[in-house]
Design an enzyme around this catalytic site. Structure first.
Site, mmCIF file in Angstrom:
data_model
loop_
_atom_site.group_PDB
_atom_site.id
_atom_site.type_symbol
_atom_site.label_atom_id
_atom_site.label_comp_id
_atom_site.label_asym_id
_atom_site.label_seq_id
_atom_site.Cartn_x
_atom_site.Cartn_y
_atom_site.Cartn_z
ATOM 1 N N GLU A 195 42.860 -30.173 -0.317
ATOM 2 C CA GLU A 195 43.681 -30.374 -1.166
ATOM 3 C C GLU A 195 44.687 -29.439 -1.353
ATOM 4 O OE1 GLU A 195 41.740 -31.450 -5.127
ATOM 5 O OE2 GLU A 195 40.721 -33.348 -4.164
ATOM 6 N N GLU A 220 35.225 -35.968 0.869
ATOM 7 C CA GLU A 220 34.657 -35.387 -0.452
ATOM 8 C C GLU A 220 34.548 -36.684 -1.240
ATOM 9 O OE1 GLU A 220 36.492 -32.637 -4.114
ATOM 10 O OE2 GLU A 220 36.350 -31.615 -2.152
HETATM 11 C C1 GAL Z 1 38.134 -31.732 -5.849
HETATM 12 C C2 GAL Z 1 38.221 -30.521 -5.541
HETATM 13 C C3 GAL Z 1 36.799 -29.822 -5.446
HETATM 14 C C4 GAL Z 1 36.232 -30.026 -6.828
HETATM 15 C C5 GAL Z 1 36.194 -31.408 -7.185
HETATM 16 C C6 GAL Z 1 35.549 -31.572 -8.798
HETATM 17 O O1 GAL Z 1 39.292 -32.320 -6.078
HETATM 18 O O2 GAL Z 1 38.500 -30.537 -4.012
HETATM 19 O O3 GAL Z 1 36.937 -28.486 -4.947
HETATM 20 O O4 GAL Z 1 37.146 -29.153 -7.686
HETATM 21 O O5 GAL Z 1 37.306 -32.002 -7.123
HETATM 22 O O6 GAL Z 1 35.738 -32.930 -9.081
#
Ligand code: GAL
Length: 814
Positions: A419, A486
């Site tokens: 991100e 993720e």
């Molecule tokens: C994502 C981010 C992660 C963590 C996660 C929590 O957007 O890449 O590092 O922050 O959200 O929801």
């Protein structure tokens, strides 16, 4: 286990042995006996500085985790409210039979952060990145006898990351000695290629350094040793080493190679010998694997010709409040072993490189790795993070990472960011090109980086969880494979249940969200039906999350997994996260946000078993919730079973509540009016019971119960005992509601490193000798010293029977 034995052998050399063998390379650990002071110390880089009053400790060491959780620590929600500061480390190293012709290198696997290193008062360098390994040539500044190392670590500006980072020399430190003709650190690069007719070509590129000042004729011999210890191939070449650095390319064909995969992690070792006048001047070993990884457009990932789905987890590197980021090898190994048992086959290093031993364990245990270099790039994401240094350091650091990790068969893909804020396509290209120039063999992805064109595999973070996002992208870019960098985000607290579904944005918004935001995404959220009309479990803190599969952000685990299985161009995903990690909490006093499927102590939550039912073939069954619900007599409780078997039958006090056939929904549900006793799930294949699990009601635990993962450890200053404390009845049934405070004591040759109960709201200090259990359980982490003998662990608590456990520490190498 092999890896651990290997590490032990490495560590068994004492520093004093340096200088006694003056022909070949040696590598010794510098982990023991550092002096430490947690404050600015002017002049501490000078050899004659008086550090007698400083504390003596071993690294890996994380001073933040030794501190207090405080609301006004400026690390805040990001850094788990733990302190930073400035710390100094000093160490004496003794060099015997010092020769000017020999080379000495110090290697830091990782120091958090902004480190300056001196030897004998000479400044060796500044290294801002807290996650990349680095090394310095000590040789010009060393002398016979005592030499002084000094390291200043500046973590005074916080938050320096969006998660808990720790502070200090939190990974291993090594000293390597070579002659003046040698293979430098990460000096081999091994590529396996040409998988034809049961034959593979192993291409080895060897970098040779000649610092002797004269041209030298050498023979470079590369031999390949298989996992049984047999040399299966040898190639030699005469080389004239004129320049300072020479690179030699050799090919070795291997017939009938044993291929590496996450299911069969077979390793080979490349042994590089540099021979001058029949004398071996250097001997350098590189473990590697032979595997054929194909990312086939539209079809997915193929390992050695077989389709493989990524069953992955993203993790941060800390191991909870007991150790912070100074994670002993045994603690890491225990954690990875759990993931293996769960059926996980891939790990993403969120959002930076991990310690070298992590990759070695992934090689030998069988995990595919997405090796992630950075969180952000030129724009910082936390006020004092690496973004402030990126422009000056990224290229060198990225090169160091790629060279360090490119021989690991486990590493199958590089991620260049997560991100990343405000980046341009040109910037993405610059970073991708850098990766390709060092390792053209692996694809590049980026968490959420699919919006620019230069990456090979399109990485989707949370946004990809929304309905139809992947499908839409695929229709625009049909050639690109998609990877869930993720996905999935769900939340759960061990032992906590809610029967009505929670959507994070609406019911428990993160600090960066407002409940109203839900309206914007609602149509794209895959909803999960409530398990009951009225909430069965009331009065639970809003900070805790339900362990049914019903506390989600955009999609639940079961729905997401159906999508992975259905879409060929979607190669699988890395859930957020495997383990709860410190930091990124939703507010004081939270230490974490509970995204893990395993808690901060390493205790599995129900989601662990949900994933196991989806990912593993070994017959298993799990049921939830526990069966100790005082006051709920007669109330209908939804009982859920996860299994990978064909059917499951539920029994309450030996009466069958019926058998159900597993459906694609991923869970079986019975509504059971609560009555005390034993609730049992049995799972069947072809009508035969292959797995079972039960819970028995414990209204109030009466005793403490101790168990440990080992009965024998080595007196090596390293080995770890994981000691589980639980509150149970006399039959050792867990009291899942117990929260009592337990006092602990360890007698004999071992020390307590810390304790952890997994409760995100427990901010008690690590420096005490007591802790509350959380929902019945707590973990003690105990470490060996260099003394042998009996170790006694004692625990007591008001109104509970105390418990004692013994473990023996023995000598490990004579
Ligand atoms: C994502 C981010 C992660 C963590 C996660 C929590 O957007 O890449 O590092 O922050 O959200 O929801």
């Amino acid at each position: 286990m092999k890896i651990l034995i290997h590490l032990l052998v490495l560590l068994s050399f004492s520093l004093n042995s340096l200088g006694q063998n003056n022909t070949v390379r040696e590598r010794v650990s510098l982990d023991l006996n550092w002096k430490f002071l947690q404050q600015e110390s002017k002049g501490a880089e000078q050899p004659n500085f008086n550090d007698h009053e400083w504390r003596t400790l071993n690294v890996p060491h994380d001073w933040s985790i030794e501190g207090e959780y405080k609301q006004d620590n400026s690390s805040g929600t990001m850094g788990a409210f733990l302190p930073g500061g400035i710390g100094w480390y000093r160490k004496q190293i003794e060099i015997k039979n010092f020769k000017k012709s020999e080379k000495y290198f110090i290697e830091f696997d990782g120091v958090y952060l902004n480190s300056d290193v001196w030897v004998n008062g000479h400044h060796l360098g500044f290294h801002p990145n807290g996650y990349m390994s680095f090394s310095y040539d000590l040789s010009p500044y060393l002398k016979e006898g005592n030499n002084t190392l000094a390291v200043r670590v500046d973590h005074s500006k916080i938050p320096s990351g969006r998660w808990y980072t720790g502070s200090g020399i939190y990974r291993h430190v090594w000293l390597t000695k070579t002659e003046d003709i040698y293979v430098p650190k990460s000096g081999t690069y091994i590529i396996t290629d040409n998988f034809l007719d049961n034959q593979a070509t192993v291409k080895v590129q060897t970098t040779l350094v000649n610092e002797s000042g004269k041209s030298k004729k050498v023979i470079v011999k590369n031999s390949i040793r298989d996992h049984k210890g047999t040399i299966v191939k040898e190639v030699s070449e005469k080389v004239l080493l004129k320049k300072n650095t020479t690179v030699l390319l050799q090919d070795c064909d291997i017939k009938n190679p044993q291929l590496w995969s996450s299911a069969t992690p077979v390793m080979y070792t490349m042994i590089t010998e540099v021979i001058v006048n029949k004398k071996v001047k250097d001997h350098y070993e590189t473990p590697f694997g032979i595997r054929n990884i194909e990312w086939r457009s539209k079809e997915g990932l193929f390992v050695n010709g077989e389709a493989v789905i990524i069953k992955g987890l993203s993790n941060h590197q800390d191991a909870g409040g007991a150790v912070g980021v100074a994670v002993p090898d045994d603690v890491l190994y225990r954690r990875l072993k759990m993931l293996k048992e769960m059926g996980c086959n891939a790990l993403r290093t969120a959002h930076h490189p991990f310690a070298p031993e992590f990759y070695t364990m992934c090689d030998t245990m069988g995990f595919m790795v997405m090796d992630e270099a950075f969180d952000g790039w030129w724009t910082a994401k936390a006020p004092y993070d690496y973004g402030n240094y990126f422009d000056e350091y990224w290229e060198k650091d990225l090169e160091g990472l790629l060279k360090r990790d490119r021989n690991h068969p486990s590493v199958i893909i590089w991620s260049i960011g997560n991100e990343v804020r405000k980046f341009t396509a040109e910037q993405q290209k610059i970073v991708v090109d850098k990766v390709k120039s060092i390792d053209p063999t692996r694809p590049v992805t980026q968490g959420g980086g699919y919006i620019a064109p230069h990456i090979d595999i399109s990485g989707f973070n949370g946004h990809g969880e929304l309905k139809n996002e992947l499908e839409k992208y695929h229709s625009e870019y049909p050639e690109k494979l998609i990877i869930g960098t993720e996905i999935t985000h769900t939340l759960q607290t061990r032992g906590i249940y809610r029967t009505k579904t929670w959507y994070r944005t609406k019911d428990n918004p993160a600090p960066w969200e407002k409940p109203a935001d839900f309206a914007r995404i609602e149509k794209k959220v895959t909803k999960i039906p409530d398990l009951s009309e009225e909430e069965v479990f009331t009065g639970i803190s809003k900070k805790y999350q339900s362990s049914y599969d019903n506390s989600i952000v955009r999609i639940g685990v079961r729905d997401e997994w159906k999508r992975v299985e259905a879409l060929d161009y979607y190669v699988g995903n890395f859930r957020w996260t495997g383990f709860d990690y410190l930091g990124e909490s939703f507010g004081w006093p939270g230490r974490t946000a509970n995204f893990g499927i395993i808690d901060l102590a390493g205790f599995p939550k129900d989601h662990f078993y949900l994933y196991q039912s989806l990912w593993s073939n070994k017959p298993m069954v799990h049921l939830l919730p526990h069966w100790s619900h005082k006051g709920k007599e007669g109330v209908e409780i939804p009982v859920v079973i996860y299994t990978n078997c064909q059917s499951a039958e539920l029994f309450l006090n030996n009466t069958s509540l019926g058998e159900k056939t597993m459906t694609t929904d991923g869970q079986l549900v019975w509504n059971v009016p609560y009555e005390k006793g034993t609730i049992k799930a049995v799972a069947k294949n072809d009508g035969i019971v292959v797995a079972e699990k039960f819970f028995t009601t414990v209204d109030k635990g009466t005793q403490l119960t101790l168990s440990s993962d080992k009965t024998l450890i080595y007196a090596n200053n390293k080995d770890i005992i994981h000691c589980e404390i639980s509150i149970t009845d006399k039959y050792k049934n867990l009291d899942p509601n117990a929260q009592s405070s337990v006092e602990y004591e360890v007698l004999g040759p071992a020390k307590i490193i810390g304790s952890e109960n997994g409760n995100i709201l427990d901010i008690s200090s690590n420096s005490t000798n007591f802790r509350n259990v959380f929902n019945g359980k707590c973990l003690l982490i105990i470490q060996a010293t260099d003394k042998t003998g009996e170790i006694t662990i004692k625990v007591k608590s008001t109104d509970l029977q105390p418990a004692i456990l013994t473990v023996r520490a023995i000598d490990y190498i004579k």
